[in-house]
Write a protein that holds these residues in place. Structure first.
Motif, PDB file in Angstrom:
ATOM      1  N   ILE A 188     -69.119 -28.780 -94.548  1.00 59.67           N
ATOM      2  CA  ILE A 188     -68.028 -27.804 -94.622  1.00 59.67           C
ATOM      3  C   ILE A 188     -67.054 -28.031 -93.457  1.00 59.67           C
ATOM      4  O   ILE A 188     -65.839 -28.104 -93.642  1.00 59.67           O
ATOM      5  CB  ILE A 188     -68.583 -26.354 -94.604  1.00 59.67           C
ATOM      6  N   ALA A 189     -67.628 -28.193 -92.251  1.00 61.03           N
ATOM      7  CA  ALA A 189     -66.789 -28.381 -91.052  1.00 61.03           C
ATOM      8  C   ALA A 189     -65.867 -29.592 -91.220  1.00 61.03           C
ATOM      9  O   ALA A 189     -64.671 -29.521 -90.905  1.00 61.03           O
ATOM     10  CB  ALA A 189     -67.669 -28.560 -89.815  1.00 61.03           C
ATOM     11  N   MET A 190     -66.399 -30.694 -91.732  1.00 57.79           N
ATOM     12  CA  MET A 190     -65.608 -31.920 -91.854  1.00 57.79           C
ATOM     13  C   MET A 190     -64.519 -31.769 -92.922  1.00 57.79           C
ATOM     14  O   MET A 190     -63.387 -32.200 -92.725  1.00 57.79           O
ATOM     15  CB  MET A 190     -66.517 -33.124 -92.193  1.00 57.79           C
ATOM     16  N   GLN A 191     -64.871 -31.140 -94.042  1.00 52.92           N
ATOM     17  CA  GLN A 191     -63.854 -30.950 -95.102  1.00 52.92           C
ATOM     18  C   GLN A 191     -62.729 -30.032 -94.631  1.00 52.92           C
ATOM     19  O   GLN A 191     -61.566 -30.246 -94.955  1.00 52.92           O
ATOM     20  CB  GLN A 191     -64.508 -30.363 -96.351  1.00 52.92           C
ATOM     21  N   VAL A 192     -63.107 -29.015 -93.862  1.00 55.38           N
ATOM     22  CA  VAL A 192     -62.091 -28.092 -93.338  1.00 55.38           C
ATOM     23  C   VAL A 192     -61.169 -28.835 -92.362  1.00 55.38           C
ATOM     24  O   VAL A 192     -59.951 -28.634 -92.356  1.00 55.38           O
ATOM     25  CB  VAL A 192     -62.768 -26.873 -92.663  1.00 55.38           C
ATOM     26  N   LEU A 193     -61.745 -29.726 -91.568  1.00 54.17           N
ATOM     27  CA  LEU A 193     -60.920 -30.473 -90.606  1.00 54.17           C
ATOM     28  C   LEU A 193     -59.968 -31.448 -91.309  1.00 54.17           C
ATOM     29  O   LEU A 193     -58.855 -31.667 -90.837  1.00 54.17           O
ATOM     30  CB  LEU A 193     -61.812 -31.221 -89.606  1.00 54.17           C
ATOM     31  N   ASP A 194     -60.393 -32.025 -92.436  1.00 55.26           N
ATOM     32  CA  ASP A 194     -59.470 -32.901 -93.194  1.00 55.26           C
ATOM     33  C   ASP A 194     -58.189 -32.138 -93.498  1.00 55.26           C
ATOM     34  O   ASP A 194     -57.079 -32.642 -93.347  1.00 55.26           O
ATOM     35  CB  ASP A 194     -60.099 -33.329 -94.534  1.00 55.26           C
ATOM     36  N   ASN A 195     -58.366 -30.907 -93.941  1.00 54.91           N
ATOM     37  CA  ASN A 195     -57.242 -30.046 -94.279  1.00 54.91           C
ATOM     38  C   ASN A 195     -56.447 -29.683 -93.011  1.00 54.91           C
ATOM     39  O   ASN A 195     -55.218 -29.745 -92.979  1.00 54.91           O
ATOM     40  CB  ASN A 195     -57.815 -28.791 -94.961  1.00 54.91           C
ATOM     41  N   GLY A 196     -57.191 -29.338 -91.960  1.00 56.89           N
ATOM     42  CA  GLY A 196     -56.561 -28.917 -90.709  1.00 56.89           C
ATOM     43  C   GLY A 196     -55.678 -30.003 -90.103  1.00 56.89           C
ATOM     44  O   GLY A 196     -54.671 -29.707 -89.458  1.00 56.89           O
ATOM     45  N   ARG A 197     -56.041 -31.243 -90.321  1.00 62.33           N
ATOM     46  CA  ARG A 197     -55.277 -32.344 -89.705  1.00 62.33           C
ATOM     47  C   ARG A 197     -53.845 -32.414 -90.230  1.00 62.33           C
ATOM     48  O   ARG A 197     -52.942 -32.879 -89.528  1.00 62.33           O
ATOM     49  CB  ARG A 197     -56.019 -33.670 -89.940  1.00 62.33           C
ATOM     50  N   ILE A 198     -53.646 -31.930 -91.460  1.00 55.87           N
ATOM     51  CA  ILE A 198     -52.272 -31.881 -91.993  1.00 55.87           C
ATOM     52  C   ILE A 198     -51.456 -30.891 -91.152  1.00 55.87           C
ATOM     53  O   ILE A 198     -50.292 -31.130 -90.838  1.00 55.87           O
ATOM     54  CB  ILE A 198     -52.263 -31.480 -93.488  1.00 55.87           C
ATOM     55  N   SER A 199     -52.080 -29.786 -90.768  1.00 55.54           N
ATOM     56  CA  SER A 199     -51.370 -28.785 -89.941  1.00 55.54           C
ATOM     57  C   SER A 199     -50.989 -29.384 -88.589  1.00 55.54           C
ATOM     58  O   SER A 199     -49.910 -29.113 -88.074  1.00 55.54           O
ATOM     59  CB  SER A 199     -52.242 -27.569 -89.640  1.00 55.54           C
ATOM     60  N   ILE A 200     -51.904 -30.157 -88.007  1.00 60.78           N
ATOM     61  CA  ILE A 200     -51.615 -30.704 -86.666  1.00 60.78           C
ATOM     62  C   ILE A 200     -50.506 -31.744 -86.751  1.00 60.78           C
ATOM     63  O   ILE A 200     -49.650 -31.836 -85.866  1.00 60.78           O
ATOM     64  CB  ILE A 200     -52.891 -31.289 -86.007  1.00 60.78           C
ATOM     65  N   ALA A 201     -50.499 -32.513 -87.849  1.00 63.07           N
ATOM     66  CA  ALA A 201     -49.393 -33.459 -88.056  1.00 63.07           C
ATOM     67  C   ALA A 201     -48.076 -32.683 -88.127  1.00 63.07           C
ATOM     68  O   ALA A 201     -47.079 -33.063 -87.497  1.00 63.07           O
ATOM     69  CB  ALA A 201     -49.627 -34.255 -89.344  1.00 63.07           C
ATOM     70  N   ALA A 202     -48.076 -31.569 -88.875  1.00 57.27           N
ATOM     71  CA  ALA A 202     -46.850 -30.760 -89.001  1.00 57.27           C
ATOM     72  C   ALA A 202     -46.452 -30.165 -87.654  1.00 57.27           C
ATOM     73  O   ALA A 202     -45.264 -30.102 -87.310  1.00 57.27           O
ATOM     74  CB  ALA A 202     -47.067 -29.646 -90.021  1.00 57.27           C
ATOM     75  N   GLN A 203     -47.447 -29.744 -86.888  1.00 52.60           N
ATOM     76  CA  GLN A 203     -47.154 -29.201 -85.556  1.00 52.60           C
ATOM     77  C   GLN A 203     -46.496 -30.278 -84.686  1.00 52.60           C
ATOM     78  O   GLN A 203     -45.517 -30.018 -83.984  1.00 52.60           O
ATOM     79  CB  GLN A 203     -48.453 -28.723 -84.894  1.00 52.60           C
TER      80      GLN A 203
END
Ligand SMILES: Cc1cc2nc3c(=O)[nH]c(=O)nc-3n(C[C@H](O)[C@H](O)[C@H](O)COP(=O)(O)OP(=O)(O)OC[C@H]3O[C@@H](n4cnc5c(N)ncnc54)[C@H](O)[C@@H]3O)c2cc1C
Length: 381
Positions: free
Chosen positions: A234-249
């Motif tokens: 779960i943690a890894m799948q959530v981070l895949d998604n989160g990385r898009i946010s950090i790219a946008a940031q």
């Protein structure tokens, strides 16, 4: 293929930009200096639906798409990167985790209020001894009937001091490494949970980063996300998604740096003309603008794949890797274009430079992104 934003996306971009200019810009330097959480702004962002952008309306969110989400993170980060951090954690690490892995009951109780801005979410995987090697975490859970007893100390918890709810990753047995880890929703009022040290950071200073200490905290088994032992996945799948946010940031930070440098280069006169007229300065600005556009397209690509329910983990890592490096380069160049003034806290570019660095580190360092990308390349052979 169409590279233009839709009318709806243009509208959201303008709305987020106006909000950032009006509500964030006036106090951003002071909050950075004092490490002060932007309570008022976060409350208003909740009212706009920005705390649960892609979460369906039935669960308290705005029901928008992933492109709208990255536009919002970019525009807020363009003015105050720390606000980008706060909403990214709430949206993609907390809300999307419960949306994707929670039961109907959990969504009703733990997603709806937070996506609607009535509370704040945090995501706590890291510990003092386990960062990149997340499977080596030590915070323990012990079976106790219809509860778990949690003991241990989590570190680096963004939103931790202000959150109402946390997703905590803990293990039934550290020897089992990733197979022993479970994900649990923990409420702030839980007995045995203490907020520990608040970190004094280089950048994104108006977002809070704290320790969480668990001493015989009793967590209901009803708060388990997925099944016991599925937490690492779960943690890894959530981070895949989160990385898009950090790219946008990162794109937002870089755009803020470029806009400031463009403005300054038109105003600053040396040798009888604005420094923009010097080709050396033009080359810097042209490189920054080109790299920002490349980063934005990588970010949109990852977001579009996600939106289409297609595999996006490799593209999300590529977007994060490129955009974080790009934001660091852009912010350093923006300081250079400001000369000595860029080194002063009177101008925004020194903050952009400090803020940019975190995008290289959290949600998987740049070294880890390269490992993720290489793993996909190997599998794709
Ligand atoms: C401001 C801030 C906010 C954060 N917010 C959160 C949060 O909300 N929730 C959360 O769970 N965590 C959070 N973190 C933690 C963050 O995700 C970790 O700091 C990050 O994953 C790196 O872990 P580490 O600091 O332990 O570094 P380490 O893992 O010790 O890495 C040290 C260096 O070694 C490199 N390295 C490690 N392993 C390898 C390898 N196999 N190959 C090549 N190089 C390697 C790293 O890239 C890095 O350069 C936050 C961190 C910061 C600074």
């Amino acid at each position: 293929m169409d590279f233009r934003l839709t009318e709806e996306h243009e509208f959201i971009k303008q709305m987020a930009r106006d909000f950032a200019e009006k509500e964030l810009a006036p106090g951003v330097r002071e909050r950075d200096e004092k490490q002060e959480f932007p309570h008022e702004a976060i409350k208003k962002l909740g009212e706009l639906g920005f705390m649960g952008v892609v979460i369906p309306e039935e669960y308290g969110g705005a029901g928008l798409d992933s492109i709208a989400y990255v536009i919002i993170v970019e525009e807020l980060s363009r003015v105050e990167a720390a606000v980008g951090t706060i909403i990214a954690v709430n949206n993609s690490l907390y809300c999307c985790c419960i949306l994707n892995f929670g039961t109907e009951e959990q969504k009703e109780k733990f997603l709806k209020p937070i996506a609607g801005g009535n509370g704040l979410g945090a995501y706590s995987l890291s510990e003092a001894g386990s960062g990149s090697d997340a499977a080596s975490l030590k915070t323990r859970i012990k079976d106790d009937g219809d509860h778990y007893i949690m003991n241990g100390t989590k570190m680096w918890v963004t939103n931790g001091a202000n959150a109402s709810h946390y997703i905590i990753f803990a293990t039934i047995d550290p020897e089992k490494r990733h197979k022993g880890i479970s994900a649990l929703i923990v409420e702030r009022e839980t007995e045995g949970l203490k907020i520990g040290k608040k970190e004094n950071k280089l950048g994104i200073r108006s977002s809070d980063t704290v320790e969480l200490i668990f001493e015989n905290a009793r967590i209901p088994k009803a708060n388990l996300l997925g099944k016991e032992g599925e937490g690492f996945n779960i943690a890894m799948q959530v981070l895949d998604n989160g990385r898009i946010s950090i790219a946008a940031q990162a794109v937002g930070i870089a755009q803020g740096a470029l806009d400031a440098a463009l403005k300054y280069s038109g105003e600053r006169v040396q040798f009888g003309k604005p420094i923009f007229e010097f080709q050396a300065i033009q080359i810097k600005l042209a490189n920054m603008a080109t790299e920002i556009e490349a980063g934005r397209l990588l970010t949109y690509q990852a977001a579009l794949l996600r939106e289409g329910n297609l595999p996006f983990a490799k593209e999300a890592s590529m977007a994060k890797l490129f955009c974080s490096g790009m934001a660091n380069r852009a912010a350093v160049e923006a300081v250079q274009i400001h000369g000595g003034y860029g080194y002063l806290k009177d101008f925004d570019v020194e903050r952009f430079m400090r803020d940019a660095k975190i995008t290289d580190i959290y949600e998987g360092t740049s070294e880890i992104q390269r490992l993720v990308i290489a793993k996909h390349l190997k599998n794709d052979r």
